[in-house]
Design a protein around this motif. Structure first.
Motif, PDB file in Angstrom:
ATOM      1  N   ASP A   1       3.209   9.841   0.606  1.00 22.92           N
ATOM      2  CA  ASP A   1       2.535   9.869  -0.692  1.00 22.92           C
ATOM      3  C   ASP A   1       3.094   8.803  -1.631  1.00 22.92           C
ATOM      4  O   ASP A   1       2.340   8.145  -2.362  1.00 22.92           O
ATOM      5  CB  ASP A   1       2.679  11.256  -1.323  1.00 22.92           C
ATOM      6  CG  ASP A   1       1.916  12.324  -0.557  1.00 22.92           C
ATOM      7  OD1 ASP A   1       1.000  11.952   0.211  1.00 22.92           O
ATOM      8  OD2 ASP A   1       2.239  13.520  -0.717  1.00 22.92           O
ATOM      9  N   LEU A   2       4.408   8.614  -1.614  1.00 18.54           N
ATOM     10  CA  LEU A   2       5.025   7.603  -2.475  1.00 18.54           C
ATOM     11  C   LEU A   2       4.579   6.197  -2.088  1.00 18.54           C
ATOM     12  O   LEU A   2       4.275   5.363  -2.950  1.00 18.54           O
ATOM     13  CB  LEU A   2       6.550   7.711  -2.402  1.00 18.54           C
ATOM     14  CG  LEU A   2       7.171   8.964  -3.018  1.00 18.54           C
ATOM     15  CD1 LEU A   2       8.665   9.029  -2.724  1.00 18.54           C
ATOM     16  CD2 LEU A   2       6.940   8.991  -4.528  1.00 18.54           C
ATOM     17  N   HIS A   3       4.542   5.922  -0.787  1.00 18.52           N
ATOM     18  CA  HIS A   3       4.101   4.601  -0.332  1.00 18.52           C
ATOM     19  C   HIS A   3       2.619   4.374  -0.649  1.00 18.52           C
ATOM     20  O   HIS A   3       2.220   3.258  -0.990  1.00 18.52           O
ATOM     21  CB  HIS A   3       4.351   4.439   1.165  1.00 18.52           C
ATOM     22  CG  HIS A   3       5.787   4.171   1.504  1.00 18.52           C
ATOM     23  ND1 HIS A   3       6.423   2.987   1.187  1.00 18.52           N
ATOM     24  CD2 HIS A   3       6.715   4.931   2.138  1.00 18.52           C
ATOM     25  CE1 HIS A   3       7.678   3.034   1.604  1.00 18.52           C
ATOM     26  NE2 HIS A   3       7.878   4.194   2.173  1.00 18.52           N
TER      27      HIS A   3
ATOM     28  N   HIS B   1       0.713 -14.858  -5.549  1.00 21.59           N
ATOM     29  CA  HIS B   1      -0.138 -13.929  -4.812  1.00 21.59           C
ATOM     30  C   HIS B   1       0.441 -13.665  -3.425  1.00 21.59           C
ATOM     31  O   HIS B   1       0.351 -12.549  -2.894  1.00 21.59           O
ATOM     32  CB  HIS B   1      -1.553 -14.497  -4.704  1.00 21.59           C
ATOM     33  CG  HIS B   1      -2.554 -13.502  -4.221  1.00 21.59           C
ATOM     34  ND1 HIS B   1      -3.824 -13.847  -3.813  1.00 21.59           N
ATOM     35  CD2 HIS B   1      -2.486 -12.140  -4.058  1.00 21.59           C
ATOM     36  CE1 HIS B   1      -4.470 -12.768  -3.430  1.00 21.59           C
ATOM     37  NE2 HIS B   1      -3.683 -11.723  -3.578  1.00 21.59           N
ATOM     38  N   LEU B   2       1.053 -14.683  -2.830  1.00 18.87           N
ATOM     39  CA  LEU B   2       1.666 -14.507  -1.514  1.00 18.87           C
ATOM     40  C   LEU B   2       2.788 -13.472  -1.573  1.00 18.87           C
ATOM     41  O   LEU B   2       2.955 -12.656  -0.653  1.00 18.87           O
ATOM     42  CB  LEU B   2       2.199 -15.853  -1.018  1.00 18.87           C
ATOM     43  CG  LEU B   2       2.672 -15.923   0.428  1.00 18.87           C
ATOM     44  CD1 LEU B   2       1.541 -15.610   1.389  1.00 18.87           C
ATOM     45  CD2 LEU B   2       3.259 -17.300   0.717  1.00 18.87           C
TER      46      LEU B   2
ATOM     47  N   ILE C   1       1.918  -5.613  -0.505  1.00 19.50           N
ATOM     48  CA  ILE C   1       0.742  -4.866  -0.039  1.00 19.50           C
ATOM     49  C   ILE C   1       0.832  -4.613   1.460  1.00 19.50           C
ATOM     50  O   ILE C   1       0.606  -3.493   1.944  1.00 19.50           O
ATOM     51  CB  ILE C   1      -0.545  -5.635  -0.385  1.00 19.50           C
ATOM     52  CG1 ILE C   1      -0.761  -5.642  -1.900  1.00 19.50           C
ATOM     53  CG2 ILE C   1      -1.754  -5.024   0.320  1.00 19.50           C
ATOM     54  CD1 ILE C   1      -1.913  -6.494  -2.366  1.00 19.50           C
ATOM     55  N   ASP C   2       1.179  -5.654   2.213  1.00 18.36           N
ATOM     56  CA  ASP C   2       1.264  -5.501   3.669  1.00 18.36           C
ATOM     57  C   ASP C   2       2.391  -4.555   4.065  1.00 18.36           C
ATOM     58  O   ASP C   2       2.247  -3.771   5.021  1.00 18.36           O
ATOM     59  CB  ASP C   2       1.469  -6.868   4.330  1.00 18.36           C
ATOM     60  CG  ASP C   2       0.253  -7.771   4.197  1.00 18.36           C
ATOM     61  OD1 ASP C   2      -0.830  -7.254   3.844  1.00 18.36           O
ATOM     62  OD2 ASP C   2       0.378  -8.991   4.426  1.00 18.36           O
TER      63      ASP C   2
ATOM     64  N   THR D   1       2.577   3.292   5.225  1.00 21.09           N
ATOM     65  CA  THR D   1       1.624   4.401   5.214  1.00 21.09           C
ATOM     66  C   THR D   1       1.054   4.641   6.608  1.00 21.09           C
ATOM     67  O   THR D   1       0.906   5.794   7.042  1.00 21.09           O
ATOM     68  CB  THR D   1       0.484   4.134   4.219  1.00 21.09           C
ATOM     69  OG1 THR D   1      -0.097   2.851   4.490  1.00 21.09           O
ATOM     70  CG2 THR D   1       0.989   4.146   2.792  1.00 21.09           C
ATOM     71  N   GLN D   2       0.748   3.572   7.342  1.00 22.32           N
ATOM     72  CA  GLN D   2       0.210   3.730   8.698  1.00 22.32           C
ATOM     73  C   GLN D   2       1.263   4.291   9.636  1.00 22.32           C
ATOM     74  O   GLN D   2       0.972   5.160  10.470  1.00 22.32           O
ATOM     75  CB  GLN D   2      -0.321   2.390   9.195  1.00 22.32           C
ATOM     76  CG  GLN D   2      -1.551   1.892   8.461  1.00 22.32           C
ATOM     77  CD  GLN D   2      -1.990   0.520   8.921  1.00 22.32           C
ATOM     78  OE1 GLN D   2      -1.289  -0.174   9.667  1.00 22.32           O
ATOM     79  NE2 GLN D   2      -3.167   0.108   8.476  1.00 22.32           N
TER      80      GLN D   2
END
Length: 276
Positions: A120-122, A150-151, A157-158, A164-165
């Motif tokens: 949930d935190l991630h 942005h990189l 983000i990645d 999460t996955q």
């Protein structure tokens, strides 16, 4: 040495006071290099003493007014030197992964709930990064500075997407362990390192008995209490069968002719607990 360089980077982007730097860290740089306001103020004093930054003169000096800082040429040179220097990747250290490894030997009770909390935190952090991306990097902004910033954001983000996955996969593994061991079961370890599953105990090393409901390698269980294990190489002991109708794990004493004596006349006597 990275915090001073993070401060130099932020001040080159925009001259700021210590308070403003702290707020900017919380909104951007702090996501991948966090620092408290005490650490930031301490480093500002050091950088000023080393001649890398200076306090901007105030047009109307006032008591208690916040000092804003800017980077001097020596500070820019130091930041460029540090940026160009080669650095090795840091070894990854994560307590959650270590706890999972430990759960394999001491039991995983309570760990699944924490995995769900981590997920949930991630997920929340991932949504925060995506909101920043929508706000600060809309389509069409393709300048060199924006693309590099942005990189950095894409790395966050990645990384959060990966966690999460991976946590989804870990929770699926725990669910499968529940199904195999019985609904509501959890891996719990005994003093000997045996792992308790629903209805009994099992060892990681192969045994012909597989899961033994009445006993484990710490000793047989009787009336809710563990009986001490017989010494290695010594005479075994007989234990009354329990609710599953099984006898002792350890071998019975030798009989008069050197054969192992069974505590029961035959297999049919197990349920009746008829002694020899």
């Amino acid at each position: 040495m990275s915090l001073p360089h993070a401060i130099l980077t932020a001040l080159l982007e925009k001259p700021s006071s210590g308070l403003e730097l702290t707020r900017r860290f919380d909104r951007s740089i702090g996501y991948f290099w966090s620092a408290t306001h005490q650490q930031i103020y301490r480093e500002l004093g050091k950088l000023e003493g080393e001649g890398l930054i200076r306090a901007l003169p105030s047009e109307q000096p006032a008591r208690g007014q916040k000092k804003a800082y800017e980077v001097l040429p020596a500070g820019r040179e130091e930041l460029a030197r540090w940026t160009a220097a080669s650095q090795d990747p840091k070894p990854h250290r994560d307590a959650l992964l270590l706890r999972l490894r430990a759960a394999a030997v001491v039991g995983s009770e309570g760990l699944e709930d924490d995995l769900r909390r981590h997920r949930d935190l991630h997920e929340r952090q991932l949504e925060t990064y995506r909101e920043i991306e929508r706000r600060d990097f809309p389509p069409g902004r393709g300048g060199a500075e924006d693309r590099l910033r942005h990189l950095v954001l894409r790395a966050g983000i990645d990384l959060e997407t990966f966690w999460t996955q991976w946590l989804d996969h870990a929770l699926a593994e725990f669910a499968e362990l529940d199904v195999r061991g019985g609904r509501g079961s959890r891996l719990r370890a005994g003093a000997c390192g045996c792992v308790r599953v629903r209805g009994g105990w099992s060892r990681s090393s192969p045994r012909p008995f597989g899961v033994m409901p009445l006993s484990h390698t710490c000793g047989p269980v009787r009336a809710g209490r563990a009986v001490p294990r017989a010494p290695e190489g010594g005479a075994g002991r007989r234990v009354r069968a329990g609710a599953w109708g099984l006898g002792a794990q350890f071998p019975a004493p030798l009989g008069a002719r050197g054969r192992r004596r069974s505590p029961y006349r035959s297999a049919s006597d197990v349920g009746g607990r008829r002694r020899v």
